[in-house]
Design a protein around this motif. Structure first.
Motif, PDB file in Angstrom:
ATOM      1  N   PHE A   1      -5.309   0.216   6.800  1.00 41.11           N
ATOM      2  CA  PHE A   1      -5.020  -1.214   6.658  1.00 41.11           C
ATOM      3  C   PHE A   1      -4.398  -1.542   5.311  1.00 41.11           C
ATOM      4  O   PHE A   1      -4.463  -0.748   4.366  1.00 41.11           O
ATOM      5  N   PHE A   2      -3.811  -2.718   5.275  1.00 43.08           N
ATOM      6  CA  PHE A   2      -3.229  -3.222   4.045  1.00 43.08           C
ATOM      7  C   PHE A   2      -3.776  -4.616   3.789  1.00 43.08           C
ATOM      8  O   PHE A   2      -3.936  -5.401   4.722  1.00 43.08           O
ATOM      9  N   GLU A   3      -4.055  -4.902   2.522  1.00 42.10           N
ATOM     10  CA  GLU A   3      -4.475  -6.256   2.140  1.00 42.10           C
ATOM     11  C   GLU A   3      -3.811  -6.589   0.821  1.00 42.10           C
ATOM     12  O   GLU A   3      -3.544  -5.686   0.028  1.00 42.10           O
ATOM     13  N   ALA A   4      -3.592  -7.885   0.582  1.00 45.92           N
ATOM     14  CA  ALA A   4      -3.136  -8.278  -0.751  1.00 45.92           C
ATOM     15  C   ALA A   4      -4.340  -8.147  -1.685  1.00 45.92           C
ATOM     16  O   ALA A   4      -5.476  -8.368  -1.266  1.00 45.92           O
ATOM     17  N   ARG A   5      -4.100  -7.751  -2.938  1.00 45.30           N
ATOM     18  CA  ARG A   5      -5.218  -7.582  -3.860  1.00 45.30           C
ATOM     19  C   ARG A   5      -5.427  -8.867  -4.665  1.00 45.30           C
ATOM     20  O   ARG A   5      -4.458  -9.503  -5.092  1.00 45.30           O
ATOM     21  N   ASP A   6      -6.673  -9.231  -4.853  1.00 47.86           N
ATOM     22  CA  ASP A   6      -6.978 -10.398  -5.697  1.00 47.86           C
ATOM     23  C   ASP A   6      -6.392 -10.174  -7.079  1.00 47.86           C
ATOM     24  O   ASP A   6      -6.575  -9.106  -7.657  1.00 47.86           O
ATOM     25  N   GLY A   7      -5.698 -11.164  -7.598  1.00 53.54           N
ATOM     26  CA  GLY A   7      -5.134 -11.029  -8.937  1.00 53.54           C
ATOM     27  C   GLY A   7      -3.795 -10.311  -8.940  1.00 53.54           C
ATOM     28  O   GLY A   7      -3.261  -9.996 -10.003  1.00 53.54           O
ATOM     29  N   GLY A   8      -3.229 -10.027  -7.755  1.00 59.02           N
ATOM     30  CA  GLY A   8      -1.902  -9.399  -7.652  1.00 59.02           C
ATOM     31  C   GLY A   8      -1.988  -7.927  -7.327  1.00 59.02           C
ATOM     32  O   GLY A   8      -2.898  -7.236  -7.768  1.00 59.02           O
ATOM     33  N   GLY A   9      -1.006  -7.480  -6.541  1.00 61.01           N
ATOM     34  CA  GLY A   9      -0.969  -6.067  -6.147  1.00 61.01           C
ATOM     35  C   GLY A   9      -1.400  -5.874  -4.708  1.00 61.01           C
ATOM     36  O   GLY A   9      -1.547  -6.835  -3.957  1.00 61.01           O
ATOM     37  N   SER A  10      -1.564  -4.616  -4.338  1.00 58.31           N
ATOM     38  CA  SER A  10      -1.895  -4.305  -2.944  1.00 58.31           C
ATOM     39  C   SER A  10      -3.149  -3.454  -2.860  1.00 58.31           C
ATOM     40  O   SER A  10      -3.496  -2.749  -3.804  1.00 58.31           O
ATOM     41  N   VAL A  11      -3.765  -3.524  -1.713  1.00 65.96           N
ATOM     42  CA  VAL A  11      -4.855  -2.600  -1.385  1.00 65.96           C
ATOM     43  C   VAL A  11      -4.453  -1.901  -0.098  1.00 65.96           C
ATOM     44  O   VAL A  11      -4.171  -2.552   0.904  1.00 65.96           O
ATOM     45  N   PHE A  12      -4.356  -0.582  -0.145  1.00 67.81           N
ATOM     46  CA  PHE A  12      -4.152   0.200   1.067  1.00 67.81           C
ATOM     47  C   PHE A  12      -5.438   0.978   1.294  1.00 67.81           C
ATOM     48  O   PHE A  12      -5.951   1.621   0.365  1.00 67.81           O
ATOM     49  N   GLY A  13      -5.959   0.892   2.479  1.00 68.61           N
ATOM     50  CA  GLY A  13      -7.243   1.556   2.693  1.00 68.61           C
ATOM     51  C   GLY A  13      -7.344   2.153   4.079  1.00 68.61           C
ATOM     52  O   GLY A  13      -6.499   1.936   4.941  1.00 68.61           O
ATOM     53  N   PHE A  14      -8.388   2.939   4.253  1.00 67.07           N
ATOM     54  CA  PHE A  14      -8.638   3.503   5.586  1.00 67.07           C
ATOM     55  C   PHE A  14     -10.133   3.671   5.785  1.00 67.07           C
ATOM     56  O   PHE A  14     -10.902   3.720   4.829  1.00 67.07           O
ATOM     57  N   THR A  15     -10.512   3.756   7.064  1.00 66.11           N
ATOM     58  CA  THR A  15     -11.925   3.968   7.372  1.00 66.11           C
ATOM     59  C   THR A  15     -12.072   5.308   8.085  1.00 66.11           C
ATOM     60  O   THR A  15     -11.140   5.780   8.737  1.00 66.11           O
TER      61      THR A  15
END
Ligand code: ATP
Ligand code: MG
Length: 368
Positions: free
Chosen positions: A346-360
């Motif tokens: 998944f992808f999410e916008a990061r708080d305070g700018g930037g990205s979060v790419f993650g997986f489970t």
């Protein structure tokens, strides 16, 4: 007993529906209809009469005796891309196609509702859709697989040669008591080449068997391996790396090399996204935790420019890239690997700018 009887009594004080031979005749007609059918007063919306099937299918729903309340109950449950007149009854979970017809009989303005049970059709559609998704997934996996097979084939020889040359050079430097920096650089190069060879070997095996080799793995070890492979790159970019792995993280049921590949791709993307960012803001954070569904979740957080909505829509399509030197295949591979592990990328916008790419990933005790 049909619900119209109850209704007649309940609404009698306000709308005083006429009961009598007309309603009896109407009920006789409705009872002859093989699906749920009811007549409502067009002005007040009150139920005038209904057949037994309506009583059984919709007669227990809250508000069934009032047209608007009944519709609110039914439409509140409509989900997904169901058409406006296709509704799902709460409780039974069955789907109905609703049809309305005006009926003027004996000076009375009625709205006649028929509710045809279409659950079977909806279920068939759903199962087709999930079959289509499976097919799409398989074809995506096959194209990635074929490409991987070609790459693996082409890269295998040169990589083996590189490892051999590096081993030879290391021996020579060792014999000559040569500069320690050179020795370290050669060792680092060998580690990289060996990892590449391991990935290639794994890909070859995977393409042949189309099965990941999964067992219980420690996530911190996977993260360490990946960070070691990217150490030089991180140093060159003066990148702060912050590790936030929850203590006592359960093991994951995974193919180690494949998950390393996923994490490596995500961290590489994160580093590349921060190329233009001022050094003081350049920070990479890798988080590991158990999420609310009990899955182990890994998150790679950067302070890059983030992604617009349009960009994020294409993100996982093969060959989508905004980089002059990118192939646009990194995330597509990650997705295939994670889907194989019954996880989610998944992808999410990061708080305070930037990205979060993650997986489970599922923990070992939940493996399928
Ligand atoms: N962390 C990130 N921040 C911003 N954009 C990103 C990030 N990760 C990926 N992207 C965007 O998604 C695109 C696709 O990424 P992907 O990893 O699939 O391919 P790539 O990095 O361009 O090439 P490669 O095949 O070498 O990995 C990137 O080109 C970039 O535009
Ligand atoms: Mg990439």
């Amino acid at each position: 007993m049909t619900p119209s009887v109850t209704t007649g009594r309940r609404t009698a004080t306000r709308t005083a529906p006429r009961t009598g031979p007309v309603d009896e005749a109407l009920r006789g007609v409705l009872d002859a209809v093989p699906f749920a059918c009811a007549a409502f007063d067009r002005r007040s919306g009150a139920l005038v009469c209904a057949n037994a099937r309506f009583g059984a299918d919709l007669g227990t729903l809250p508000g069934h005796a009032q047209r608007d309340a009944l519709l609110a109950t039914l439409h509140g449950e409509a989900t997904g891309d169901a058409r406006g007149d296709e509704v799902r009854a709460p409780g039974s979970g069955r789907w109905y196609a609703l049809h309305w017809r005006d009926l003027d009989t004996n000076g009375r303005s009625l709205a006649l509702l028929t509710a045809v049970d279409i659950s079977e059709r909806i279920e068939t559609l759903d199962s087709h859709r999930s079959q289509q998704e499976k097919l799409l997934f398989t074809s995506r996996m096959m194209s990635v697989g074929e490409m991987a097979a070609t790459l693996a084939h082409e890269l295998n020889q040169p990589l083996a040669a590189i490892v051999n040359y590096l081993n030879g050079s290391l021996r020579l430097v060792g014999q000559a008591g040569g500069p320690v920096q050179v020795e370290r650089a050669l060792q680092a190069a060998r580690t990289q080449a060996e990892h590449a060879a391991a990935v290639i070997a794994r890909v070859r095996e995977f393409v042949r068997a189309r099965e990941p080799r999964r067992d219980a793995q420690d996530l911190p070890l996977i993260v360490d391996t990946v960070l070691e492979l990217l150490r030089l790159e991180a140093e060159r970019q003066q990148l702060r790396v912050e590790l936030a792995l929850a203590p006592g993280l359960p093991q994951v049921y995974a193919d180690r090399v494949m998950v390393e590949q996923v994490l490596l791709n995500l961290v590489k993307n994160a580093i590349e996204a921060m190329r233009e960012v001022p050094a003081a803001r350049r920070g990479l954070r890798i988080e590991g935790r158990v999420n609310l569904d009990g899955e182990v979740e890994v998150r790679v957080c950067d302070r890059g420019p983030g992604l617009s909505e349009a960009e994020s829509a294409q993100l996982f399509s093969p060959f989508y890239t905004t980089k002059s030197d990118g192939l646009g295949i990194g995330l597509a591979i990650c997705r295939s690997i994670i889907e194989y592990h019954e996880g989610r990328l998944f992808f999410e916008a990061r708080d305070g700018g930037g990205s979060v790419f993650g997986f489970t990933l599922p923990p070992p005790d939940r493996r399928i």
